[in-house]
Design a protein around this motif. Sequence first.
Motif, PDB file in Angstrom:
ATOM      1  N   ARG A  27      53.669   4.802  43.886  1.00 30.37           N
ATOM      2  CA  ARG A  27      52.639   5.746  43.445  1.00 30.37           C
ATOM      3  C   ARG A  27      52.514   6.875  44.469  1.00 30.37           C
ATOM      4  N   PHE A  28      52.383   8.113  43.979  1.00 30.93           N
ATOM      5  CA  PHE A  28      52.354   9.283  44.841  1.00 30.93           C
ATOM      6  C   PHE A  28      51.225  10.217  44.414  1.00 30.93           C
ATOM      7  N   TYR A  29      50.403  10.630  45.379  1.00 35.36           N
ATOM      8  CA  TYR A  29      49.293  11.547  45.135  1.00 35.36           C
ATOM      9  C   TYR A  29      49.450  12.730  46.082  1.00 35.36           C
ATOM     10  N   SER A  30      49.139  13.946  45.602  1.00 34.28           N
ATOM     11  CA  SER A  30      49.295  15.109  46.485  1.00 34.28           C
ATOM     12  C   SER A  30      48.270  16.197  46.199  1.00 34.28           C
ATOM     13  N   TYR A  54      49.282  13.343  40.507  1.00 30.79           N
ATOM     14  CA  TYR A  54      49.796  11.978  40.559  1.00 30.79           C
ATOM     15  C   TYR A  54      51.202  11.932  39.990  1.00 30.79           C
ATOM     16  N   GLY A  55      52.041  11.099  40.580  1.00 27.52           N
ATOM     17  CA  GLY A  55      53.387  10.887  40.069  1.00 27.52           C
ATOM     18  C   GLY A  55      53.945   9.575  40.584  1.00 27.52           C
ATOM     19  N   THR A 188      44.607  14.142  38.478  1.00 31.85           N
ATOM     20  CA  THR A 188      44.977  14.968  37.326  1.00 31.85           C
ATOM     21  C   THR A 188      46.487  14.969  37.172  1.00 31.85           C
ATOM     22  N   ASP A 189      46.966  15.346  35.997  1.00 30.97           N
ATOM     23  CA  ASP A 189      48.406  15.489  35.813  1.00 30.97           C
ATOM     24  C   ASP A 189      48.837  16.947  36.004  1.00 30.97           C
TER      25      ASP A 189
END
Length: 191
Positions: A27-30, A54-55, A188-189
């Motif tokens: 999981r990746f958040y930026s 998120y990705g 958010t996307d």
Amino acid sequence: MYAADTTTISQEVGGTGRSREISIGRRFYSQDYVRAKDGRYTWKSPSVLGKWSYGQNFPGVVRGEDLINGINPGFLRLGAFNTAYSADGGTFEGVRTTVFNGVVTVPELGERQAGMFFGTEQEDGSWRGSITWKLWVGPDNLPRRFHAVLRFAPTHGGGGVETMTMNTIYRGWGSPVKITAPPKHLITDDW
């Protein structure tokens, strides 16, 4: 590495850039933005300040022995193979250190989510160059500080040399670390 929480501050053409990335497993958040001297945001990702994109990480994105840092065995082997020198490093944050340093030239330099990386064979990358590095190590053989200057030259001619400076401080060895994901209502996307 299972989890990381990294903040990068950079000087950009339009102002000061700041990015923060959290990886937990895949999981990746930026959050990323550039803020001009007058306080205006010239670039934001996501587009709403305070939100998180998120990705999912691809395998190898956050790991790999090609990352340029003071705790990566692959980079440490590369540095030692290319004539590293050691000396008294003085005291860093109250700990006596030995400083190791060297210069290595590589046929590929690049960046990915986990940081800057090197290649020992020219691939499809567009940059090559040198890495001038120093690593301060305590008497317990744990890294305390890593400093590197990367000089990027275009692989296919044209353009000038670009320079990047990295400075990493390692603290809290042996202390528990808890990295948490941002709250769901801030995700958010929007990239």
